[in-house]
Design a protein around this motif. Sequence first.
Motif, PDB file in Angstrom:
ATOM      1  N   PHE A 188       0.827  -1.216   0.000  1.00  0.00           N
ATOM      2  CA  PHE A 188       0.000   0.000   0.000  1.00  0.00           C
ATOM      3  C   PHE A 188       0.855   1.257   0.000  1.00  0.00           C
ATOM      4  N   ARG A 189       2.063   1.183  -0.538  1.00  0.00           N
ATOM      5  CA  ARG A 189       3.023   2.280  -0.415  1.00  0.00           C
ATOM      6  C   ARG A 189       2.494   3.604  -0.966  1.00  0.00           C
ATOM      7  N   ARG A 190       1.786   3.575  -2.095  1.00  0.00           N
ATOM      8  CA  ARG A 190       1.287   4.833  -2.679  1.00  0.00           C
ATOM      9  C   ARG A 190       0.230   5.470  -1.774  1.00  0.00           C
ATOM     10  N   GLU A 191      -0.699   4.656  -1.299  1.00  0.00           N
ATOM     11  CA  GLU A 191      -1.751   5.193  -0.433  1.00  0.00           C
ATOM     12  C   GLU A 191      -1.182   5.658   0.896  1.00  0.00           C
ATOM     13  N   ILE A 192      -0.247   4.910   1.434  1.00  0.00           N
ATOM     14  CA  ILE A 192       0.354   5.290   2.710  1.00  0.00           C
ATOM     15  C   ILE A 192       1.121   6.603   2.572  1.00  0.00           C
ATOM     16  N   TRP A 193       1.856   6.739   1.483  1.00  0.00           N
ATOM     17  CA  TRP A 193       2.579   7.992   1.262  1.00  0.00           C
ATOM     18  C   TRP A 193       1.618   9.161   1.094  1.00  0.00           C
ATOM     19  N   GLU A 194       0.520   8.932   0.388  1.00  0.00           N
ATOM     20  CA  GLU A 194      -0.468   9.996   0.203  1.00  0.00           C
ATOM     21  C   GLU A 194      -1.077  10.404   1.544  1.00  0.00           C
ATOM     22  N   ILE A 195      -1.382   9.421   2.376  1.00  0.00           N
ATOM     23  CA  ILE A 195      -1.962   9.715   3.688  1.00  0.00           C
ATOM     24  C   ILE A 195      -0.977  10.504   4.546  1.00  0.00           C
ATOM     25  N   ALA A 251     -13.325  -2.842   4.552  1.00  0.00           N
ATOM     26  CA  ALA A 251     -13.097  -3.246   5.941  1.00  0.00           C
ATOM     27  C   ALA A 251     -11.704  -3.850   6.084  1.00  0.00           C
ATOM     28  N   ALA A 252     -11.315  -4.686   5.129  1.00  0.00           N
ATOM     29  CA  ALA A 252      -9.994  -5.327   5.174  1.00  0.00           C
ATOM     30  C   ALA A 252      -8.889  -4.301   4.958  1.00  0.00           C
ATOM     31  N   LYS A 253      -9.087  -3.409   4.016  1.00  0.00           N
ATOM     32  CA  LYS A 253      -8.064  -2.407   3.703  1.00  0.00           C
ATOM     33  C   LYS A 253      -7.782  -1.520   4.916  1.00  0.00           C
ATOM     34  N   TYR A 254      -8.822  -1.023   5.581  1.00  0.00           N
ATOM     35  CA  TYR A 254      -8.608  -0.182   6.747  1.00  0.00           C
ATOM     36  C   TYR A 254      -7.991  -0.996   7.882  1.00  0.00           C
ATOM     37  N   SER A 255      -8.367  -2.275   7.969  1.00  0.00           N
ATOM     38  CA  SER A 255      -7.771  -3.156   8.965  1.00  0.00           C
ATOM     39  C   SER A 255      -6.264  -3.215   8.810  1.00  0.00           C
ATOM     40  N   PHE A 256      -5.799  -3.348   7.571  1.00  0.00           N
ATOM     41  CA  PHE A 256      -4.364  -3.439   7.312  1.00  0.00           C
ATOM     42  C   PHE A 256      -3.667  -2.116   7.613  1.00  0.00           C
ATOM     43  N   LEU A 257      -4.291  -1.005   7.232  1.00  0.00           N
ATOM     44  CA  LEU A 257      -3.692   0.306   7.488  1.00  0.00           C
ATOM     45  C   LEU A 257      -3.655   0.612   8.978  1.00  0.00           C
ATOM     46  N   LEU A 258      -4.726   0.251   9.684  1.00  0.00           N
ATOM     47  CA  LEU A 258      -4.814   0.522  11.110  1.00  0.00           C
ATOM     48  C   LEU A 258      -3.775  -0.269  11.902  1.00  0.00           C
ATOM     49  N   ALA A 259      -3.405  -1.431  11.386  1.00  0.00           N
ATOM     50  CA  ALA A 259      -2.455  -2.288  12.101  1.00  0.00           C
ATOM     51  C   ALA A 259      -1.028  -1.736  12.081  1.00  0.00           C
ATOM     52  N   ILE A 260      -0.724  -0.868  11.118  1.00  0.00           N
ATOM     53  CA  ILE A 260       0.655  -0.411  10.934  1.00  0.00           C
ATOM     54  C   ILE A 260       1.248   0.223  12.194  1.00  0.00           C
ATOM     55  N   PRO A 261       0.619   1.252  12.796  1.00  0.00           N
ATOM     56  CA  PRO A 261       1.237   1.853  13.997  1.00  0.00           C
ATOM     57  C   PRO A 261       1.366   0.857  15.147  1.00  0.00           C
ATOM     58  N   ALA A 262       0.320   0.043  15.364  1.00  0.00           N
ATOM     59  CA  ALA A 262       0.320  -0.898  16.489  1.00  0.00           C
ATOM     60  C   ALA A 262       1.412  -1.945  16.344  1.00  0.00           C
ATOM     61  N   VAL A 263       1.518  -2.530  15.148  1.00  0.00           N
ATOM     62  CA  VAL A 263       2.506  -3.591  14.929  1.00  0.00           C
ATOM     63  C   VAL A 263       3.923  -3.034  14.985  1.00  0.00           C
ATOM     64  N   LEU A 264       4.147  -1.884  14.367  1.00  0.00           N
ATOM     65  CA  LEU A 264       5.485  -1.293  14.380  1.00  0.00           C
ATOM     66  C   LEU A 264       5.896  -0.929  15.807  1.00  0.00           C
ATOM     67  N   ALA A 265       4.969  -0.330  16.559  1.00  0.00           N
ATOM     68  CA  ALA A 265       5.284   0.061  17.927  1.00  0.00           C
ATOM     69  C   ALA A 265       5.560  -1.166  18.796  1.00  0.00           C
ATOM     70  N   SER A 266       4.710  -2.173  18.669  1.00  0.00           N
ATOM     71  CA  SER A 266       4.882  -3.402  19.453  1.00  0.00           C
ATOM     72  C   SER A 266       6.184  -4.109  19.099  1.00  0.00           C
ATOM     73  N   GLY A 267       6.458  -4.206  17.793  1.00  0.00           N
ATOM     74  CA  GLY A 267       7.661  -4.892  17.343  1.00  0.00           C
ATOM     75  C   GLY A 267       8.928  -4.216  17.822  1.00  0.00           C
ATOM     76  N   PHE A 268       8.989  -2.893  17.691  1.00  0.00           N
ATOM     77  CA  PHE A 268      10.198  -2.172  18.102  1.00  0.00           C
ATOM     78  C   PHE A 268      10.324  -2.103  19.625  1.00  0.00           C
ATOM     79  N   LEU A 269       9.184  -2.173  20.332  1.00  0.00           N
ATOM     80  CA  LEU A 269       9.224  -2.194  21.784  1.00  0.00           C
ATOM     81  C   LEU A 269       9.794  -3.522  22.290  1.00  0.00           C
ATOM     82  N   GLU A 270       9.383  -4.618  21.638  1.00  0.00           N
ATOM     83  CA  GLU A 270       9.813  -5.950  22.073  1.00  0.00           C
ATOM     84  C   GLU A 270      11.180  -6.334  21.512  1.00  0.00           C
ATOM     85  N   ILE A 271      11.669  -5.602  20.520  1.00  0.00           N
ATOM     86  CA  ILE A 271      12.915  -5.986  19.859  1.00  0.00           C
ATOM     87  C   ILE A 271      14.102  -5.939  20.821  1.00  0.00           C
TER      88      ILE A 271
END
Length: 276
Positions: free
Chosen positions: A60-67, A188-208
């Motif tokens: 979703f790089r184009r949409e994410i960059w636009e957002i 619904a699926a598309k927003y689900s994937f976009l919404l997961a980005i901050p949570a997963v990145l934050a969780s991953g870097f916190l646990e790393i």
Amino acid sequence: MIGWMEAVVLGLLQGLTEFLPISSSAHIRVVSAFLGWDDPGAAFTAVIQLGTETAVLIYFRREIWEIISTWTRSLYTPALRSLHAARMGWYVIVGSIPIGVLGLLLKDQIESPFRDLRLVGTTLIVFGIILWFADHTARNKLTLVKHLSLPHALVYGFAQSLALIPGVSRSGGTITAGLLLDYRREDAAKYSFLLAIPAVLASGFLEITEIGEGTAPAWGPTILATVISFIVGYAAVAWFLRYISSHRFTGFVIYRIILGVFVILAVTLGWIPAQA
């Protein structure tokens, strides 16, 4: 300790299941138990999710960059604030608050009690039934562009926070919420994937920071599993979005129920321990 073979298997599992409404964390927990491996733990799971989330960033790089660019410019350019991309930035931020707060408050429970296989099996079944109900009652008519709002973003966010319990499924929870709000499956699926980005990145870097310390998995196998999850995850997200454009979630629901019943039965009969 996670070995190289375990890393390959768990990386494949993460990539295959992260975007499907069947819970990647549940599969990692269940498969590890059946194969007699140690529970890889919440830290390992959170870190290898960075692989699948990288797949989302690229897909979703184009949409994410636009957002990101439109939202940033809208902070000092009022004329841009009515644009969908600018509003989507706020929706992702607001929708990420519930899982961020609950994730910090429930950190100890996430790493131990929530990983009890009896709970995992139960959530697979219960939330599978809820997904079936939502899928068969939804009118599938609302779109993100026209109808997504801050209240809806919060509903999505609280649904996503349920995925702190293995077996619920991050995509399954948020997609179910979207369907109950009458959004189209693809939206619904598309927003689900976009919404997961901050949570997963934050969780991953916190646990790393825990990787490689004490009884935590070593860096080598963790990196291998993360790379595999990225490659497989990219193919999985592309397939899933095409699939749900013309199919219901019934197959996933049936699979969840069968797996949940099997897990509970296996624990009850003593084939596998409920706790790691």
